[in-house]
Design a protein around this motif. Structure first.
Motif, PDB file in Angstrom:
ATOM      1  N   HIS A 326      27.151  38.727  36.571  1.00 26.38           N
ATOM      2  CA  HIS A 326      28.331  38.392  37.369  1.00 26.38           C
ATOM      3  C   HIS A 326      29.354  39.506  37.171  1.00 26.38           C
ATOM      4  CE1 HIS A 326      26.582  34.407  37.698  1.00 26.38           C
ATOM      5  NE2 HIS A 326      26.505  34.351  36.381  1.00 26.38           N
ATOM      6  N   SER A 327      30.041  39.863  38.229  1.00 26.06           N
ATOM      7  CA  SER A 327      31.024  40.936  38.128  1.00 26.06           C
ATOM      8  C   SER A 327      32.424  40.410  38.401  1.00 26.06           C
ATOM      9  CB  SER A 327      30.691  42.061  39.114  1.00 26.06           C
ATOM     10  OG  SER A 327      30.734  41.592  40.446  1.00 26.06           O
ATOM     11  N   GLN A 328      33.406  41.166  37.946  1.00 24.54           N
ATOM     12  CA  GLN A 328      34.809  40.871  38.190  1.00 24.54           C
ATOM     13  C   GLN A 328      35.483  42.119  38.760  1.00 24.54           C
ATOM     14  OE1 GLN A 328      35.579  39.559  33.994  1.00 24.54           O
ATOM     15  NE2 GLN A 328      36.657  37.878  34.985  1.00 24.54           N
ATOM     16  N   LYS A 329      36.536  41.930  39.520  1.00 28.04           N
ATOM     17  CA  LYS A 329      37.302  43.072  40.017  1.00 28.04           C
ATOM     18  C   LYS A 329      38.033  43.717  38.844  1.00 28.04           C
ATOM     19  CE  LYS A 329      38.068  41.087  44.629  1.00 28.04           C
ATOM     20  NZ  LYS A 329      37.343  39.820  44.382  1.00 28.04           N
ATOM     21  N   ASP A 330      37.967  45.044  38.784  1.00 22.92           N
ATOM     22  CA  ASP A 330      38.533  45.759  37.649  1.00 22.92           C
ATOM     23  C   ASP A 330      40.057  45.666  37.628  1.00 22.92           C
ATOM     24  OD1 ASP A 330      38.555  47.225  35.340  1.00 22.92           O
ATOM     25  OD2 ASP A 330      37.427  48.926  36.164  1.00 22.92           O
ATOM     26  N   MET A 331      40.609  45.866  36.444  1.00 21.03           N
ATOM     27  CA  MET A 331      42.045  45.747  36.233  1.00 21.03           C
ATOM     28  C   MET A 331      42.745  47.065  36.546  1.00 21.03           C
ATOM     29  SD  MET A 331      44.161  44.782  32.753  1.00 21.03           S
ATOM     30  CE  MET A 331      43.996  46.370  31.954  1.00 21.03           C
ATOM     31  N   HIS A 332      43.756  47.026  37.427  1.00 18.26           N
ATOM     32  CA  HIS A 332      44.605  48.175  37.716  1.00 18.26           C
ATOM     33  C   HIS A 332      45.927  47.967  36.979  1.00 18.26           C
ATOM     34  CE1 HIS A 332      42.322  50.019  41.199  1.00 18.26           C
ATOM     35  NE2 HIS A 332      41.686  48.879  40.996  1.00 18.26           N
ATOM     36  N   LEU A 333      46.284  48.932  36.154  1.00 18.65           N
ATOM     37  CA  LEU A 333      47.470  48.800  35.306  1.00 18.65           C
ATOM     38  C   LEU A 333      48.571  49.734  35.785  1.00 18.65           C
ATOM     39  CD1 LEU A 333      48.495  47.437  32.624  1.00 18.65           C
ATOM     40  CD2 LEU A 333      47.821  49.559  31.479  1.00 18.65           C
ATOM     41  N   PHE A 334      49.797  49.238  35.797  1.00 19.53           N
ATOM     42  CA  PHE A 334      50.989  50.012  36.153  1.00 19.53           C
ATOM     43  C   PHE A 334      51.763  50.315  34.880  1.00 19.53           C
ATOM     44  CE2 PHE A 334      55.520  50.221  37.014  1.00 19.53           C
ATOM     45  CZ  PHE A 334      55.614  51.039  38.128  1.00 19.53           C
ATOM     46  N   ILE A 335      52.177  51.572  34.712  1.00 17.24           N
ATOM     47  CA  ILE A 335      52.985  51.966  33.555  1.00 17.24           C
ATOM     48  C   ILE A 335      54.188  52.759  34.047  1.00 17.24           C
ATOM     49  CG2 ILE A 335      53.070  53.297  31.414  1.00 17.24           C
ATOM     50  CD1 ILE A 335      50.102  52.808  31.064  1.00 17.24           C
ATOM     51  N   ASN A 336      55.371  52.332  33.643  1.00 13.86           N
ATOM     52  CA  ASN A 336      56.600  53.046  33.961  1.00 13.86           C
ATOM     53  C   ASN A 336      57.496  52.965  32.730  1.00 13.86           C
ATOM     54  OD1 ASN A 336      59.485  53.305  34.863  1.00 13.86           O
ATOM     55  ND2 ASN A 336      58.519  53.683  36.846  1.00 13.86           N
ATOM     56  N   LYS A 337      57.458  54.039  31.931  1.00 15.83           N
ATOM     57  CA  LYS A 337      58.185  54.080  30.661  1.00 15.83           C
ATOM     58  C   LYS A 337      57.722  52.916  29.779  1.00 15.83           C
ATOM     59  CE  LYS A 337      62.054  56.529  32.757  1.00 15.83           C
ATOM     60  NZ  LYS A 337      63.505  56.529  33.087  1.00 15.83           N
ATOM     61  N   GLU A 338      58.657  52.025  29.395  1.00 12.93           N
ATOM     62  CA  GLU A 338      58.264  50.936  28.494  1.00 12.93           C
ATOM     63  C   GLU A 338      57.709  49.734  29.248  1.00 12.93           C
ATOM     64  OE1 GLU A 338      62.337  49.997  29.909  1.00 12.93           O
ATOM     65  OE2 GLU A 338      61.306  51.796  29.214  1.00 12.93           O
ATOM     66  N   ILE A 339      57.718  49.769  30.562  1.00 17.07           N
ATOM     67  CA  ILE A 339      57.253  48.636  31.374  1.00 17.07           C
ATOM     68  C   ILE A 339      55.810  48.834  31.775  1.00 17.07           C
ATOM     69  CG2 ILE A 339      57.556  47.417  33.571  1.00 17.07           C
ATOM     70  CD1 ILE A 339      60.529  48.065  33.366  1.00 17.07           C
ATOM     71  N   ARG A 340      55.005  47.785  31.652  1.00 13.49           N
ATOM     72  CA  ARG A 340      53.620  47.820  32.115  1.00 13.49           C
ATOM     73  C   ARG A 340      53.230  46.431  32.604  1.00 13.49           C
ATOM     74  NH1 ARG A 340      51.390  50.683  27.403  1.00 13.49           N
ATOM     75  NH2 ARG A 340      53.485  51.533  27.644  1.00 13.49           N
ATOM     76  N   PHE A 341      52.449  46.416  33.658  1.00 14.39           N
ATOM     77  CA  PHE A 341      51.945  45.148  34.166  1.00 14.39           C
ATOM     78  C   PHE A 341      50.672  45.411  34.952  1.00 14.39           C
ATOM     79  CE2 PHE A 341      55.469  46.507  37.009  1.00 14.39           C
ATOM     80  CZ  PHE A 341      54.760  46.752  38.175  1.00 14.39           C
ATOM     81  N   ILE A 342      49.893  44.354  35.153  1.00 21.49           N
ATOM     82  CA  ILE A 342      48.648  44.444  35.909  1.00 21.49           C
ATOM     83  C   ILE A 342      48.990  44.289  37.382  1.00 21.49           C
ATOM     84  CG2 ILE A 342      46.347  43.468  36.230  1.00 21.49           C
ATOM     85  CD1 ILE A 342      46.681  42.200  33.406  1.00 21.49           C
ATOM     86  N   THR A 343      48.633  45.284  38.198  1.00 25.04           N
ATOM     87  CA  THR A 343      48.946  45.174  39.625  1.00 25.04           C
ATOM     88  C   THR A 343      47.912  44.335  40.357  1.00 25.04           C
ATOM     89  OG1 THR A 343      47.796  47.262  40.086  1.00 25.04           O
ATOM     90  CG2 THR A 343      50.171  47.357  39.690  1.00 25.04           C
ATOM     91  N   SER A 344      46.635  44.459  39.964  1.00 21.73           N
ATOM     92  CA  SER A 344      45.589  43.691  40.651  1.00 21.73           C
ATOM     93  C   SER A 344      44.342  43.657  39.779  1.00 21.73           C
ATOM     94  CB  SER A 344      45.250  44.318  42.014  1.00 21.73           C
ATOM     95  OG  SER A 344      44.721  45.625  41.848  1.00 21.73           O
ATOM     96  N   GLY A 345      43.411  42.770  40.131  1.00 21.54           N
ATOM     97  CA  GLY A 345      42.144  42.675  39.412  1.00 21.54           C
ATOM     98  C   GLY A 345      42.012  41.388  38.627  1.00 21.54           C
ATOM     99  N   GLU A 346      40.785  41.121  38.187  1.00 20.44           N
ATOM    100  CA  GLU A 346      40.483  39.910  37.426  1.00 20.44           C
ATOM    101  C   GLU A 346      40.136  40.224  35.971  1.00 20.44           C
ATOM    102  OE1 GLU A 346      38.250  37.750  41.229  1.00 20.44           O
ATOM    103  OE2 GLU A 346      37.092  38.684  39.618  1.00 20.44           O
TER     104      GLU A 346
END
Length: 640
Positions: A326-346
């Protein structure tokens, strides 16, 4: 007094905590380990003779995480009286930890060049998971009996204690490499190394390779360009900063246990000429890709192009094994200085647990949230065999997946917005904000429910030329001017009218971009190195975004000779001002105290930087444990 180690990590998934527990258990030290409110707190039996050795092992063995920022230590009252423990509640899809990678390249190891190498806290576990509970009998490896050594590892202290999928060369899975009908099998260290060497040489010679991995199917090739959906895999860690312009946090994230996809600027001039200014990049994560990457570096190849696939396709060479995955959509990560969050993916974000919830079954984008004794568990619907609930909420755009007398539909923007409220536990607190993944919408949470203050206004390309001509007094002359002096733009407008283009597809077409999408405009904007953009018209009509004014403004600047890079940057800067001004206005009228943003479009650097600047005195709430994109809807759906 108990010696206490504190690790700061806003991410709530327990794999780092459980890894620490495994190390502590291997030293037999009494300890208490808790994870809550952005911290993993480990209180140790302070007088244990092996404490220093244990702390040293944690420092050496603990994998780096892109969500872990710092550590601290201090003493607290009391002494722990028992060993800490953990339970593998659900499987992860992570990169390999340093210890497993070292083992895979150690010729004396029983897992030398074994691509299924992993431990209880790393690797592509989810690929083989069929349904709950997470036990070997409920996985694709249920029929493979572990050898005595692997069996002993899974019941002994160490990082493979309670490992559900433990295997090695002796009890492992044979792999075959197929080329023109000929099959080459690997089932020991020597044959596996030869297989990966052959695969790397095939790629060197310009052949394509379809590889079934523990993260799903991947199609590898050498290429002179990146097609939409393709990623550049950087296989030589020593050369990453030669090719890419990265800050330290981005470099560390690429090599972290999460192994995310990052969108970065290329530094190497040859790569910029080949692939463009910015690309999605990734470092090898699981055993198959890591071993292939190693052999590619021996062939003096530092990067390769790949695409994730949901199922097998044709290729010159095929690497396969006889287990369903079974596959999952890969995680795309956003980084801006000290801020980071997952933009999309499972991947990494799901499966997951929220320790609170309601008796509501939430269904969205193939994911489901189910209530049990420990809160809400989120995963793909197929992983659950049954569920009972009082209420069902499902995205309004989807075909009903279950029958229920208490069935309700929910809007994507409202569910996504509610996921931010739920994750930050802002129930009962007035919050305003926006959703941006397609057409923008503005929302207000009054403490009880989410209200669309400014609903999304779908872009309709039909009749766009006539709409532009009627936009305001004198607009008809603009269209006449376009038709006579800029016939190529007029032809594009005719093409847009006959299409089903969304707003950013139409924008990219007008700008003449090769990648006709939001991503294409975002990549073009990232090429801008100056400061300050033009004001693109985001005129609001009937409290809604005016697509016609927006596109007319872009065309007017284009006719004046403004290039696509500057225009693309200006588009996101103007959108940033548009969101900030309208949110501030709504906030003032509603007396809301919080601001929340959601939708993957906010993961664009140019747009996010502008909004961050505009809201520098007001902290903005966004998802931390879940993607800011549509995958978060399943979480918000629990509370709609």
């Amino acid at each position: 007094m108990a010696f206490t180690l504190e690790l700061t990590s806003e991410f709530a998934q327990p794999y780092i905590k459980n890894y620490v527990i495994s190390i502590i258990r291997s030293f037999g030290i009494n300890a208490l380990v808790h994870q809550k409110k952005g911290k993993i707190i480990c209180a140790f039996e302070s007088k244990h003779e092996k404490l220093q050795a244990c702390l040293g092992a944690i420092g050496d063995m603990l994998p780096a995480s892109c969500f872990m920022s710092k550590s601290d230590f201090y003493d607290i009252e009391g002494e722990p009286e028992s060993l800490p423990d953990f339970e593998p509640e659900y499987p992860f899809s992570l990169g390999l930890c340093p210890s497993c990678q070292k083992e895979m390249f150690d010729p004396s190891s029983k897992r030398y060049y074994y691509p299924f190498t992993q431990c209880s806290h790393c690797g592509g576990q989810y690929a083989f998971f069929d349904h709950y509970p997470f036990e070997r009998v409920n996985t694709a490896m249920s029929y493979i009996k572990p050898c005595p050594t692997c069996e002993k590892e899974s019941v002994s202290f160490g990082r493979r204690e309670k490992q559900v999928l433990n295997s090695c060369h002796e009890c492992g899975i044979p792999v075959k490499l197929i080329h023109k009908g000929n099959e080459r099998y690997a089932n020991d260290a020597g044959s596996f190394r030869t297989m990966f060497e052959v695969a790397a040489k095939a790629l060197r010679d310009g052949k394509s390779l379809l590889m079934k991995t523990t993260m799903g199917y991947r199609l590898f090739k050498r290429s002179e360009r990146l097609e939409r959906g393709e990623t550049l895999m950087l296989v030589n860690a020593m050369k990453i900063t030669d090719y890419c312009s990265l800050i330290n946090d981005e470099f560390n994230a690429l090599l972290s246990i999460e192994r995310p996809i990052l969108h970065v600027a290329l530094k190497d001039e040859a790569l910029r000429t080949t692939f463009g200014g910015t690309v999605n990049v990734k470092y090898p994560d699981e055993g198959f890709s890591i071993l292939l990457g190693k052999e590619l570096t021996l062939q003096e190849i530092d990067y390769i192009v790949y695409r994730d696939l949901e199922e097998a396709c044709e290729a010159d060479f095929v690497m396969d094994f006889d287990l369903n995955i079974h596959s999952q959509k890969d995680m795309h990560l956003f980084i801006n200085k000290e801020i980071r969050f997952i933009t999309s993916g499972e991947r990494v974000a799901f499966p997951s647990r929220l320790p609170y919830g309601t008796d509501t079954l939430s269904i969205a984008n193939g994911l489901v949230g189910i209530k049990d004794a420990n809160g809400m568990l989120f995963d793909h619907m197929e992983r659950f065999t049954s569920a009972s609930t009082l209420k069902v909420n499902q995205l309004e755009s989807e075909t009903p997946a279950v029958e229920s007398a208490n069935f309700h539909t929910m809007a994507e923007d409202e569910a996504s917005f509610m996921s931010v409220i739920a994750e930050h536990h802002k129930f009962g607190i007035k919050t305003v904000g926006a959703y941006f993944q397609g057409d923008p919408s503005f929302l207000y949470y009054d403490g009880k429910k989410v209200i669309r203050v400014v609903p999304p206004h779908p872009f309709n390309p039909v009749g766009i030329i006539d709409k532009m001509a009627a936009l305001r007094e004198g607009s008809d002359r603009l269209i006449d001017n376009i038709k006579t002096k800029f016939p190529e733009i007029y032809e594009l407008l005719l093409k847009i009218e006959r299409s089903d283009a969304d707003l950013f597809t139409a924008t990219a077409m007008i700008l003449g971009l090769e990648e006709q999408s939001y991503e294409g405009v975002m990549k073009e904007a990232l090429k801008f190195l100056g400061k300050g953009g033009l004001q693109i018209d985001t005129k609001v009509e009937d409290n809604r975004f005016n697509h016609v004014a927006f596109l007319s403004s872009i065309i007017s600047y284009q006719m004046a000779g403004v290039d696509s890079v500057y225009l693309s940057y200006s588009i996101f800067e103007s959108f940033g001002d548009y969101f900030s001004e309208l949110i501030t206005e709504i906030k003032g009228k509603t007396k809301a105290t919080e601001v929340a943003l959601c939708g993957s479009y906010f993961g664009g650097q140019s747009l996010f930087s502008r909004i961050q600047r505009n809201f520098k005195t007001t902290p903005v709430l966004m998802n931390v444990n879940y993607p800011i994109g549509k995958e978060n809807c399943v979480v918000g759906g629990v509370f709609i």
